[in-house]
Design a protein around this motif. Structure first.
Motif, mmCIF file in Angstrom:
data_model
loop_
_atom_site.group_PDB
_atom_site.id
_atom_site.type_symbol
_atom_site.label_atom_id
_atom_site.label_comp_id
_atom_site.label_asym_id
_atom_site.label_seq_id
_atom_site.Cartn_x
_atom_site.Cartn_y
_atom_site.Cartn_z
ATOM 1 N N ARG A 76 21.938 1.988 -2.199
ATOM 2 C CA ARG A 76 20.924 1.319 -1.401
ATOM 3 C C ARG A 76 19.592 1.417 -2.120
ATOM 4 O O ARG A 76 19.381 2.300 -2.952
ATOM 5 C CB ARG A 76 20.839 1.929 0.010
ATOM 6 C CG ARG A 76 20.438 3.374 0.038
ATOM 7 C CD ARG A 76 20.564 3.963 1.443
ATOM 8 N NE ARG A 76 19.781 3.230 2.400
ATOM 9 C CZ ARG A 76 20.214 2.854 3.599
ATOM 10 N NH1 ARG A 76 21.457 3.132 3.971
ATOM 11 N NH2 ARG A 76 19.437 2.205 4.437
ATOM 12 N N GLY A 77 18.702 0.497 -1.830
ATOM 13 C CA GLY A 77 17.397 0.538 -2.471
ATOM 14 C C GLY A 77 16.545 -0.649 -2.075
ATOM 15 O O GLY A 77 16.980 -1.522 -1.310
ATOM 16 N N SER A 78 15.323 -0.689 -2.603
ATOM 17 C CA SER A 78 14.382 -1.768 -2.326
ATOM 18 C C SER A 78 14.246 -2.658 -3.554
ATOM 19 O O SER A 78 14.209 -2.173 -4.682
ATOM 20 C CB SER A 78 13.013 -1.194 -1.956
ATOM 21 O OG SER A 78 12.035 -2.217 -1.902
ATOM 22 N N THR A 79 14.162 -3.954 -3.323
ATOM 23 C CA THR A 79 13.925 -4.889 -4.427
ATOM 24 C C THR A 79 12.426 -5.032 -4.699
ATOM 25 O O THR A 79 12.045 -5.619 -5.712
ATOM 26 C CB THR A 79 14.499 -6.282 -4.113
ATOM 27 O OG1 THR A 79 13.770 -6.859 -3.029
ATOM 28 C CG2 THR A 79 15.980 -6.188 -3.759
ATOM 29 N N GLU A 80 11.606 -4.560 -3.772
ATOM 30 C CA GLU A 80 10.149 -4.625 -3.879
ATOM 31 C C GLU A 80 9.637 -6.059 -4.034
ATOM 32 O O GLU A 80 8.629 -6.308 -4.689
ATOM 33 C CB GLU A 80 9.644 -3.754 -5.034
ATOM 34 C CG GLU A 80 9.992 -2.283 -4.867
ATOM 35 C CD GLU A 80 9.438 -1.414 -5.989
ATOM 36 O OE1 GLU A 80 8.799 -1.968 -6.904
ATOM 37 O OE2 GLU A 80 9.631 -0.180 -5.935
ATOM 38 N N THR A 81 10.357 -6.994 -3.414
ATOM 39 C CA THR A 81 9.929 -8.391 -3.474
ATOM 40 C C THR A 81 10.200 -9.074 -2.145
ATOM 41 O O THR A 81 11.114 -8.677 -1.394
ATOM 42 C CB THR A 81 10.646 -9.152 -4.608
ATOM 43 O OG1 THR A 81 10.158 -10.492 -4.650
ATOM 44 C CG2 THR A 81 12.145 -9.174 -4.392
ATOM 45 N N THR A 82 9.413 -10.115 -1.853
ATOM 46 C CA THR A 82 9.620 -10.917 -0.642
ATOM 47 C C THR A 82 10.411 -12.189 -0.950
ATOM 48 O O THR A 82 10.761 -12.935 -0.044
ATOM 49 C CB THR A 82 8.254 -11.314 -0.030
ATOM 50 O OG1 THR A 82 7.498 -12.034 -1.006
ATOM 51 C CG2 THR A 82 7.468 -10.070 0.386
ATOM 52 N N ASP A 83 10.673 -12.417 -2.227
ATOM 53 C CA ASP A 83 11.391 -13.612 -2.652
ATOM 54 C C ASP A 83 12.898 -13.341 -2.635
ATOM 55 O O ASP A 83 13.382 -12.469 -3.373
ATOM 56 C CB ASP A 83 10.942 -14.019 -4.063
ATOM 57 C CG ASP A 83 11.597 -15.314 -4.518
ATOM 58 O OD1 ASP A 83 12.749 -15.242 -4.986
ATOM 59 O OD2 ASP A 83 10.950 -16.363 -4.396
ATOM 60 N N LYS A 84 13.640 -14.077 -1.815
ATOM 61 C CA LYS A 84 15.064 -13.781 -1.643
ATOM 62 C C LYS A 84 15.866 -14.032 -2.928
ATOM 63 O O LYS A 84 16.764 -13.246 -3.273
ATOM 64 C CB LYS A 84 15.642 -14.619 -0.503
ATOM 65 C CG LYS A 84 17.086 -14.226 -0.173
ATOM 66 C CD LYS A 84 17.602 -14.956 1.056
ATOM 67 C CE LYS A 84 19.033 -14.503 1.373
ATOM 68 N NZ LYS A 84 19.573 -15.185 2.575
ATOM 69 N N ALA A 85 15.559 -15.103 -3.640
ATOM 70 C CA ALA A 85 16.304 -15.399 -4.870
ATOM 71 C C ALA A 85 16.107 -14.287 -5.897
ATOM 72 O O ALA A 85 17.068 -13.847 -6.550
ATOM 73 C CB ALA A 85 15.846 -16.740 -5.443
ATOM 74 N N ARG A 86 14.882 -13.836 -6.023
ATOM 75 C CA ARG A 86 14.615 -12.725 -6.951
ATOM 76 C C ARG A 86 15.309 -11.454 -6.473
ATOM 77 O O ARG A 86 15.858 -10.690 -7.269
ATOM 78 C CB ARG A 86 13.106 -12.499 -7.088
ATOM 79 C CG ARG A 86 12.748 -11.344 -8.001
ATOM 80 C CD ARG A 86 11.256 -11.295 -8.288
ATOM 81 N NE ARG A 86 10.899 -10.095 -9.006
ATOM 82 C CZ ARG A 86 11.114 -9.875 -10.291
ATOM 83 N NH1 ARG A 86 11.714 -10.811 -11.016
ATOM 84 N NH2 ARG A 86 10.747 -8.750 -10.867
ATOM 85 N N ALA A 87 15.293 -11.241 -5.169
ATOM 86 C CA ALA A 87 15.942 -10.057 -4.607
ATOM 87 C C ALA A 87 17.439 -10.060 -4.892
ATOM 88 O O ALA A 87 18.033 -9.012 -5.186
ATOM 89 C CB ALA A 87 15.685 -9.987 -3.100
ATOM 90 N N GLN A 88 18.063 -11.232 -4.822
ATOM 91 C CA GLN A 88 19.500 -11.335 -5.110
ATOM 92 C C GLN A 88 19.797 -10.970 -6.558
ATOM 93 O O GLN A 88 20.791 -10.289 -6.857
ATOM 94 C CB GLN A 88 19.992 -12.750 -4.802
ATOM 95 C CG GLN A 88 20.052 -13.062 -3.318
ATOM 96 C CD GLN A 88 20.378 -14.514 -3.026
ATOM 97 O OE1 GLN A 88 20.034 -15.407 -3.811
ATOM 98 N NE2 GLN A 88 21.042 -14.760 -1.902
ATOM 99 N N ARG A 89 18.919 -11.414 -7.487
ATOM 100 C CA ARG A 89 19.112 -11.075 -8.899
ATOM 101 C C ARG A 89 18.957 -9.564 -9.120
ATOM 102 O O ARG A 89 19.730 -8.964 -9.873
ATOM 103 C CB ARG A 89 18.111 -11.838 -9.774
ATOM 104 C CG ARG A 89 18.335 -13.345 -9.808
ATOM 105 C CD ARG A 89 17.630 -13.991 -10.999
ATOM 106 N NE ARG A 89 16.193 -13.740 -10.973
ATOM 107 C CZ ARG A 89 15.322 -14.502 -10.345
ATOM 108 N NH1 ARG A 89 15.745 -15.575 -9.661
ATOM 109 N NH2 ARG A 89 14.026 -14.226 -10.397
#
Length: 329
Positions: free
Chosen positions: A24-37
């Motif tokens: 588990r962790g944080s992507t530190e982004t609000t952009d879903k596409a970037r978060a998926q990557r």
């Protein structure tokens, strides 16, 4: 993809099971596409770690977690953690580390870059090397120019004290008489001081230890003359930090018309005065709170300027060297 995205506030996080382990962790982004990557890259690293061993996908963030869990020193670690984040440890080379030190401290000197970037980064990676997760990182540090710092003398400290408030003058004499660092001295409370036993407890923040210091008569008198209710939790010298000392310190120097020395020069003066009075270096290191004798000799020992000291070779007693006179800057 095994890892699922979910939101906490505006930030995307991920969680799931990869190769039998919970991730588990944080992507530190609000952009879903970037978060998926980002989540996909984390999942790929976990599979690589599972199949090829921990070093294959070891990131600095993971290395720092292991380092902290081992109870290692964490001074200056937060800044380098923020810089390297999920950078693979294999990508942190000597050149990359030096570039990072310059980027993080563009106007600082070599000593600061070494101490606050290279040392903590190297410590984290080499801890993992000891666990056989990655190769050791060897770094040739930035070259530090040797600076000769002038030690305070008893005459300087007495002149300073005469032109300072009672608690500021006592602070100066305390550092000179005990070898305390400024940060250690301003942290002393009345509960740490035993005037009847002529001792003071000094918490050595730099080395994580405590020591008991003897209070010579002149220092004892200076402490006794501080106007205070002397509640156990009250700070003896009233200053909450080293930064709050600087302005009043310089003003006292100006009034006294003496050489402009820093508070740390008092610690230098402690070591130099003790050594010049033939106190052996190991005792000086112990009484002044130096971790090792080599540091004391290299940094704090100052040669005597009186050429006649060689008279001792033929059994002639030394005369006390003349104390340098105060001068205006």
């Amino acid at each position: 993809m095994s890892l699922k995205l979910f939101k906490r506030g505006e930030i995307w996080h991920y969680r799931g099971t990869v190769a039998g382990g919970r991730v588990r962790g944080s992507t530190e982004t609000t952009d879903k596409a970037r978060a998926q990557r980002i989540a996909a890259e984390r999942e790929a690293r976990e599979w690589t770690r599972h199949l090829d061993g921990p070093g294959a996908a070891l990131t600095f963030a993971d290395a720092a977690i292991a380092y902290r869990q081992a109870g290692k020193p964490t001074r200056f670690l937060e800044l380098v953690e923020d810089h390297w984040k999920d950078t693979p440890v294999r990508d942190i080379t000597e050149k990359a580390l030096k570039r990072a030190a310059i980027k993080l401290y563009p106007t600082a000197g070599a000593a600061t870059r070494n101490r606050q970037v290279i040392v903590p980064t190297q410590a984290v990676i080499n801890h993992c090397a000891e666990e056989e997760w990655c190769p050791r990182l060897r770094v040739k540090r930035f070259k530090v120019a040797t600076k000769i710092k002038e030690p305070a003398t008893l005459a300087w400290c007495l002149s300073f004290a005469e032109n300072a408030s009672p608690h500021l003058g006592a602070l100066c004499l305390f550092m000179f008489g005990t070898g305390a660092r400024i940060g250690e001295a301003v942290s002393v409370t009345w509960d740490d001081v035993d005037l009847s036993a002529r001792t003071a407890r000094i918490r050595q923040t730099k080395v994580g230890a405590e020591r008991m210091a003897h209070l010579p008569p002149a220092l004892l008198a200076a402490l006794s003359n501080i106007p205070s209710n002397r509640k156990p939790d009250d700070l003896v010298f009233k200053y909450v930090s080293r930064e709050s000392v600087r302005q009043v310190w310089d003003a006292a120097i100006k009034r006294a018309g003496i050489r402009n020395l820093s508070p740390h020069s008092c610690r230098h003066g402690f070591a130099t005065t003790m050594l010049h009075n033939k106190i052996d270096v190991k005792t000086v290191a112990q009484l002044g709170g130096w971790k090792d004798v080599a540091t004391l000799v290299k940094t704090y020992a100052h040669a005597m300027s009186d050429l006649t000291v060689t008279d001792v070779i033929f059994g002639t007693n030394l005369t006390q060297p003349e104390t340098p006179k105060a001068v205006n800057d």
